[in-house]
Design an enzyme around this catalytic site. Structure first.
Site, PDB file in Angstrom:
ATOM      1  N   ASN A   1       2.936   6.821 -16.950  1.00  0.00           N
ATOM      2  CA  ASN A   1       2.070   8.035 -16.796  1.00  0.00           C
ATOM      3  C   ASN A   1       2.149   8.956 -15.696  1.00  0.00           C
ATOM      4  O   ASN A   1       2.035   8.335 -14.545  1.00  0.00           O
ATOM      5  CB  ASN A   1       0.603   7.307 -16.770  1.00  0.00           C
ATOM      6  CG  ASN A   1      -0.519   8.615 -16.532  1.00  0.00           C
ATOM      7  OD1 ASN A   1      -0.297   9.697 -16.679  1.00  0.00           O
ATOM      8  ND2 ASN A   1      -1.604   7.947 -16.424  1.00  0.00           N
ATOM      9  N   TRP A   2       2.656   9.920 -15.840  1.00  0.00           N
ATOM     10  CA  TRP A   2       3.179  10.851 -14.649  1.00  0.00           C
ATOM     11  C   TRP A   2       1.878  11.499 -13.895  1.00  0.00           C
ATOM     12  O   TRP A   2       2.087  12.240 -13.136  1.00  0.00           O
ATOM     13  CB  TRP A   2       4.407  12.106 -14.937  1.00  0.00           C
ATOM     14  CG  TRP A   2       5.626  11.371 -14.964  1.00  0.00           C
ATOM     15  CD1 TRP A   2       6.032   9.870 -14.875  1.00  0.00           C
ATOM     16  CD2 TRP A   2       6.752  12.022 -15.451  1.00  0.00           C
ATOM     17  NE1 TRP A   2       7.443  10.005 -15.042  1.00  0.00           N
ATOM     18  CE2 TRP A   2       8.059  10.892 -15.671  1.00  0.00           C
ATOM     19  CE3 TRP A   2       7.163  13.511 -15.679  1.00  0.00           C
ATOM     20  CZ2 TRP A   2       9.219  11.503 -15.521  1.00  0.00           C
ATOM     21  CZ3 TRP A   2       8.542  13.888 -15.769  1.00  0.00           C
ATOM     22  CH2 TRP A   2       9.487  12.618 -15.840  1.00  0.00           C
ATOM     23  N   LYS A   3       0.764  11.429 -14.347  1.00  0.00           N
ATOM     24  CA  LYS A   3      -0.297  12.074 -14.081  1.00  0.00           C
ATOM     25  C   LYS A   3      -0.051  13.586 -13.693  1.00  0.00           C
ATOM     26  O   LYS A   3       0.655  14.327 -14.569  1.00  0.00           O
ATOM     27  CB  LYS A   3      -0.961  11.493 -12.942  1.00  0.00           C
ATOM     28  CG  LYS A   3      -1.140   9.900 -13.274  1.00  0.00           C
ATOM     29  CD  LYS A   3      -1.781   9.036 -12.269  1.00  0.00           C
ATOM     30  CE  LYS A   3      -2.059   7.816 -12.632  1.00  0.00           C
ATOM     31  NZ  LYS A   3      -2.663   6.734 -11.824  1.00  0.00           N
TER      32      LYS A   3
ATOM     33  N   HIS B   1      -8.807   7.324 -19.373  1.00  0.00           N
ATOM     34  CA  HIS B   1      -8.244   7.006 -17.910  1.00  0.00           C
ATOM     35  C   HIS B   1      -9.420   7.033 -17.230  1.00  0.00           C
ATOM     36  O   HIS B   1     -10.027   8.019 -16.951  1.00  0.00           O
ATOM     37  CB  HIS B   1      -7.087   7.839 -17.715  1.00  0.00           C
ATOM     38  CG  HIS B   1      -6.107   7.088 -16.600  1.00  0.00           C
ATOM     39  ND1 HIS B   1      -6.697   7.133 -15.241  1.00  0.00           N
ATOM     40  CD2 HIS B   1      -4.665   6.506 -16.415  1.00  0.00           C
ATOM     41  CE1 HIS B   1      -5.596   6.619 -14.647  1.00  0.00           C
ATOM     42  NE2 HIS B   1      -4.834   6.018 -15.214  1.00  0.00           N
TER      43      HIS B   1
ATOM     44  N   GLU C   1      -9.291   8.127 -13.929  1.00  0.00           N
ATOM     45  CA  GLU C   1      -9.391   9.284 -13.368  1.00  0.00           C
ATOM     46  C   GLU C   1      -9.926  10.443 -14.065  1.00  0.00           C
ATOM     47  O   GLU C   1     -10.555  11.279 -13.260  1.00  0.00           O
ATOM     48  CB  GLU C   1      -7.969   9.619 -12.815  1.00  0.00           C
ATOM     49  CG  GLU C   1      -7.327   8.806 -11.824  1.00  0.00           C
ATOM     50  CD  GLU C   1      -5.888   8.454 -11.892  1.00  0.00           C
ATOM     51  OE1 GLU C   1      -4.935   9.301 -12.454  1.00  0.00           O
ATOM     52  OE2 GLU C   1      -5.453   7.768 -11.015  1.00  0.00           O
TER      53      GLU C   1
ATOM     54  N   GLU D   1      -6.894  -1.335 -16.899  1.00  0.00           N
ATOM     55  CA  GLU D   1      -6.463  -0.863 -15.789  1.00  0.00           C
ATOM     56  C   GLU D   1      -7.648  -0.871 -14.828  1.00  0.00           C
ATOM     57  O   GLU D   1      -8.414  -0.044 -14.629  1.00  0.00           O
ATOM     58  CB  GLU D   1      -5.998   0.652 -15.593  1.00  0.00           C
ATOM     59  CG  GLU D   1      -4.930   1.048 -16.700  1.00  0.00           C
ATOM     60  CD  GLU D   1      -4.179   2.178 -16.186  1.00  0.00           C
ATOM     61  OE1 GLU D   1      -2.825   1.925 -15.833  1.00  0.00           O
ATOM     62  OE2 GLU D   1      -4.843   3.255 -15.966  1.00  0.00           O
TER      63      GLU D   1
ATOM     64  N   GLY E   1      -2.640   2.477  -7.891  1.00  0.00           N
ATOM     65  CA  GLY E   1      -2.216   3.128  -6.695  1.00  0.00           C
ATOM     66  C   GLY E   1      -2.525   2.720  -5.239  1.00  0.00           C
ATOM     67  O   GLY E   1      -2.452   3.046  -4.215  1.00  0.00           O
TER      68      GLY E   1
ATOM     69  N   SER F   1      -0.655  -0.696 -10.163  1.00  0.00           N
ATOM     70  CA  SER F   1       0.268  -1.324  -9.095  1.00  0.00           C
ATOM     71  C   SER F   1       1.289  -1.767  -9.772  1.00  0.00           C
ATOM     72  O   SER F   1       1.926  -2.848  -8.810  1.00  0.00           O
ATOM     73  CB  SER F   1      -0.428  -1.760  -8.008  1.00  0.00           C
ATOM     74  OG  SER F   1      -1.378  -0.936  -7.203  1.00  0.00           O
TER      75      SER F   1
ATOM     76  N   GLY G   1       1.884   4.093 -13.050  1.00  0.00           N
ATOM     77  CA  GLY G   1       1.897   5.361 -12.628  1.00  0.00           C
ATOM     78  C   GLY G   1       2.957   5.781 -11.677  1.00  0.00           C
ATOM     79  O   GLY G   1       4.111   6.010 -12.011  1.00  0.00           O
ATOM     80  N   GLY G   2       2.771   5.668 -10.171  1.00  0.00           N
ATOM     81  CA  GLY G   2       3.582   5.994  -9.169  1.00  0.00           C
ATOM     82  C   GLY G   2       4.974   5.540  -9.520  1.00  0.00           C
ATOM     83  O   GLY G   2       5.928   6.083  -9.133  1.00  0.00           O
TER      84      GLY G   2
HETATM   85  P1  13P Z   1      -0.208   3.087 -10.559  1.00  0.00           P
HETATM   86  O1  13P Z   1       0.680   2.392 -11.259  1.00  0.00           O
HETATM   87  O2  13P Z   1       0.110   4.361  -9.453  1.00  0.00           O
HETATM   88  O3  13P Z   1      -1.170   2.054  -9.750  1.00  0.00           O
HETATM   89  O4  13P Z   1      -1.072   3.880 -11.512  1.00  0.00           O
HETATM   90  C1  13P Z   1      -1.595   3.216 -12.685  1.00  0.00           C
HETATM   91  C2  13P Z   1      -2.151   4.195 -13.589  1.00  0.00           C
HETATM   92  O5  13P Z   1      -3.175   4.648 -13.340  1.00  0.00           O
HETATM   93  C3  13P Z   1      -1.463   4.318 -14.842  1.00  0.00           C
HETATM   94  O6  13P Z   1      -2.205   4.876 -15.795  1.00  0.00           O
END
Ligand code: 13P
Length: 257
Positions: A10-12, A93, A95, A165, A171, A211, A232-233
């Site tokens: 997920n590149w956000k 999500h 966020e 999640e 993150g 993470s 994510g990251g």
């Molecule tokens: P991280 O892998 O950066 O913790 O993010 C997880 C995430 O929100 C994937 O949707």
């Protein structure tokens, strides 16, 4: 249960066309790591470019509107992301729930719209830290999931993936331990089996997200009922993401073409 772990990046809100080289490298690596199923959810602007270049990986969106079309400035429908090449959409999500006030009822409507447009859905759920500390995380997450699943869907099968999640793990470099993840995934499985029946409910993949790195992926993916990871990251560079895919695939597949 699916045999192939599903690893989704997920590149956000990251990525311009300069990042297509990372997507290409991920796609190339995925062709040699066929024991895992790999996908990327780039920002809307990169869905079509990634789709056009990808030979192996699936491409998805990070959200869609609940409606079909109309006067919704700045919004994008499920049919539009499908037309751009998306095979799936991430919905609910944390966020989006936080920054855009998305409630379970809206997530449910979006999921209905996505299924109607022929998209697969990755439905996210997860508890805030305070809820985890209070010891009520399973209750919170299962209720959130039940309320976010569209009522009119009778069969889910391949079309639905759930991503657990925990918000406090996103993150932060912190994760639940393997037992905690296993317990939550078993509780989620129970909801899915109750909702869709033994066979269908057992097919639905449940991803862990929060993470995930190349260093912890093998351990976290080994937890009970974990069918893959939402990353994510660590999905933003081919190097870090491929490390996770390799851990999931158990090494390169020499039989792959
Ligand atoms: P991280 O892998 O950066 O913790 O993010 C997880 C995430 O929100 C994937 O949707």
């Amino acid at each position: 249960m699916h045999e192939r772990p599903f690893i989704v990046g997920n590149w956000k809100m990251n990525g311009t066309r300069a990042m297509l080289s990372q997507a290409r490298a991920i796609d190339r690596a995925a062709q040699n790591l066929m024991r895992a199923e790999v996908a990327l959810a780039p920002p809307y602007t990169l869905i079509h470019p990634v789709h056009r270049e990808a030979a192996q990986i699936g491409v998805g969106a990070q959200d869609c509107h609940a409606g079909d079309e109309g006067a919704h400035t700045g919004d994008i429908s499920a049919a539009m992301v499908a037309d751009a090449g998306a095979k799936f959409v991430i919905l609910g999500h944390s966020e989006r729930r936080k920054a855009h006030g998305e409630k379970d009822s809206l997530v449910r409507k979006k999921a209905g719209a996505a299924f109607a447009a022929g998209l697969q859905v990755i439905l996210c759920c997860g508890e805030p830290e305070q809820v985890r500390d209070e010891g009520t995380a399973q209750d919170y997450v299962t209720k959130q999931l039940e309320a976010s699943l569209p009522k009119e869907i009778e069969r889910a099968g391949e079309n639905l993936t759930v991503a657990y999640e925990p918000i406090w793990a996103i993150g932060t470099g912190r994760t639940p331990n393997v037992e905690e993840i296993g317990a939550m995934h078993r509780a989620i499985r129970k909801v899915l089996v109750e909702r869709f029946g033994e066979d269908d409910g057992a097919q639905i993949r449940i991803l862990y997200g929060g993470s995930v790195t190349a260093d912890n992926a093998a351990e976290l993916l080994g937890a009970d009922e974990v069918g893959g990871a939402l990353v994510g990251g660590a999905s933003l560079t081919a190097d870090t993401f491929i490390g996770i895919v390799m851990a999931a695939a158990g090494g390169a597949d020499s039989a792959a073409s």
